[in-house]
Design an enzyme around this catalytic site. Structure first.
Site, PDB file in Angstrom:
ATOM      1  N   TRP A 192       0.821  -1.224   0.000  1.00 26.34           N
ATOM      2  CA  TRP A 192       0.000   0.000   0.000  1.00 26.34           C
ATOM      3  C   TRP A 192       0.849   1.267   0.000  1.00 26.34           C
ATOM      4  CZ3 TRP A 192      -4.353  -1.245   4.164  1.00 26.34           C
ATOM      5  CH2 TRP A 192      -5.067  -2.376   3.737  1.00 26.34           C
ATOM      6  N   HIS A 208      12.912  -2.502  -1.028  1.00 25.11           N
ATOM      7  CA  HIS A 208      12.109  -1.938  -2.125  1.00 25.11           C
ATOM      8  C   HIS A 208      12.906  -0.823  -2.794  1.00 25.11           C
ATOM      9  CE1 HIS A 208       8.936   0.098  -4.305  1.00 25.11           C
ATOM     10  NE2 HIS A 208       8.237  -1.014  -4.197  1.00 25.11           N
ATOM     11  N   GLU A 232      12.123   2.008  -3.776  1.00 20.60           N
ATOM     12  CA  GLU A 232      11.879   3.348  -3.230  1.00 20.60           C
ATOM     13  C   GLU A 232      12.714   3.572  -1.965  1.00 20.60           C
ATOM     14  OE1 GLU A 232       7.618   2.990  -3.158  1.00 20.60           O
ATOM     15  OE2 GLU A 232       7.618   2.998  -5.345  1.00 20.60           O
ATOM     16  N   GLU A 268      11.267  -6.192  -9.296  1.00 18.84           N
ATOM     17  CA  GLU A 268      10.513  -4.988  -9.643  1.00 18.84           C
ATOM     18  C   GLU A 268      11.398  -4.048 -10.441  1.00 18.84           C
ATOM     19  OE1 GLU A 268       7.010  -4.404  -6.674  1.00 18.84           O
ATOM     20  OE2 GLU A 268       8.744  -3.295  -5.973  1.00 18.84           O
ATOM     21  N   GLY A 325       1.362  -2.520  -6.330  1.00 21.28           N
ATOM     22  CA  GLY A 325       1.291  -1.202  -5.710  1.00 21.28           C
ATOM     23  C   GLY A 325      -0.080  -0.585  -5.935  1.00 21.28           C
ATOM     24  N   GLY A 326      -0.173   0.298  -6.916  1.00 14.66           N
ATOM     25  CA  GLY A 326      -1.406   1.054  -7.175  1.00 14.66           C
ATOM     26  C   GLY A 326      -2.675   0.210  -7.204  1.00 14.66           C
TER      27      GLY A 326
HETATM   28  P1  13P Z   1       2.874  -0.291  -8.946  1.00 17.29           P
HETATM   29  O1  13P Z   1       2.060  -1.558  -8.997  1.00 17.29           O
HETATM   30  O2  13P Z   1       2.088   0.895  -8.481  1.00 17.29           O
HETATM   31  O3  13P Z   1       3.635  -0.054 -10.198  1.00 17.29           O
HETATM   32  O4  13P Z   1       3.983  -0.509  -7.790  1.00 17.29           O
HETATM   33  C1  13P Z   1       4.700  -1.675  -7.766  1.00 17.29           C
HETATM   34  C2  13P Z   1       5.450  -1.725  -6.492  1.00 17.29           C
HETATM   35  O5  13P Z   1       6.367  -0.958  -6.280  1.00 17.29           O
HETATM   36  C3  13P Z   1       5.053  -2.715  -5.485  1.00 17.29           C
HETATM   37  O6  13P Z   1       5.976  -2.803  -4.467  1.00 17.29           O
END
Ligand code: 13P
Length: 250
Positions: free
Chosen positions: A10, A96, A98, A168, A234-235
């Protein structure tokens, strides 16, 4: 047979009450998803407790999005692996992109976080993946390889037996641009080869999830590939209906 897993990350979205609603929506559709799929939601720390409560007896697991490198003590703002395990989390997302990109996480940091996770009985969902520049330079194989060698290779066989990997590609996260099923399979198969070089046959049991703009319309094709064992979403995990549709793609 390898475990199939769909996990919703999330990120920094939803307020506590919205998170509980979302979790309840996911739980309400659990019976429409194959029992063979492990479903996990990873809310922000602030709603782990209430989400765990709302998912009791639902057969939907809860994970955290990160944990501290240290065990406990004077580390203002940090949340320990022991704390999240005590709240009822079974999983923790580590590494991750990010976190690597915005918070400077390195293999050194991640080795510590992995240790904390295992000490507390958590299953890490360890993320790897290249950025756009690295993909364009065709360096994606070597990037994933070193992210695995520098962290996963330090695990014991027992720890490795309790690991989930998520591939990812950074260029596909939140961009709407998905890796094709062929691109995903190519690198997932490669990652498994890298795991096999260290852990032998146990590599066949390690689930490797795909993440990056995975949605109901493309999940089935991506999940149909031999070395893709599910998704880190994610989204599309922020809407119960979409997350469930992805879980049903198996
Ligand atoms: P999205 O599905 O929003 O591209 O994000 C993927 C993600 O980073 C899941 O950890």
């Amino acid at each position: 047979m390898r475990k199939k897993i769909v996990a919703g990350n999330w990120k920094m979205n939803t307020l506590p009450a919205e998170g509980v609603e979302l979790a309840k929506g996911v739980a309400a559709g659990r019976n429409e998803v194959c029992d063979c799929v492990t479903m996990i939601v990873c809310p922000p720390f602030t709603h782990i407790h209430s989400v765990v409560e709302s998912l009791k007896r639902s057969n939907v697991e809860v994970g955290a999005q990160d944990c501290a490198t240290e065990v406990k003590g004077a580390y203002t703002g940090e949340v320990s692996a022991e704390m999240i395990a005590a709240l009822g989390c079974k999983y923790v997302i580590l590494g991750h992109s990010e976190r690597r990109q915005y918070y400077g996480e390195t293999s050194e940091t991640l080795n510590k976080k992995m240790s904390r996770a295992y000490e507390n009985g958590l299953t890490p969902i360890y993320c790897v993946g290249e950025n756009l520049e690295e993909r364009e330079a065709e360096r994606h194989f070597e990037v994933c390889k070193s992210q695995i060698e520098e962290v996963v290779y330090n695990l014991t066989e027992e720890q490795f037996g309790n690991l989930v990997i998520a591939y990812e590609p950074v260029w596909a996260i939140g961009t709407g641009k998905t890796a094709t099923a062929e691109q995903a399979e190519e690198i997932h198969a490669y990652i498994r080869e890298v795991l096999r070089a260290k852990f032998g046959a146990a590599a066949e049991e390690c689930p490797i999830l795909y993440g990056g703009s995975c949605k109901p319309s493309n999940a089935a094709e991506i999940f149909s590939k031999e070395n893709v064992d599910g998704g880190l979403i994610g989204g599309a995990a922020l809407k119960a209906e979409d997350f469930l549709a992805i879980c049903k793609a198996f």
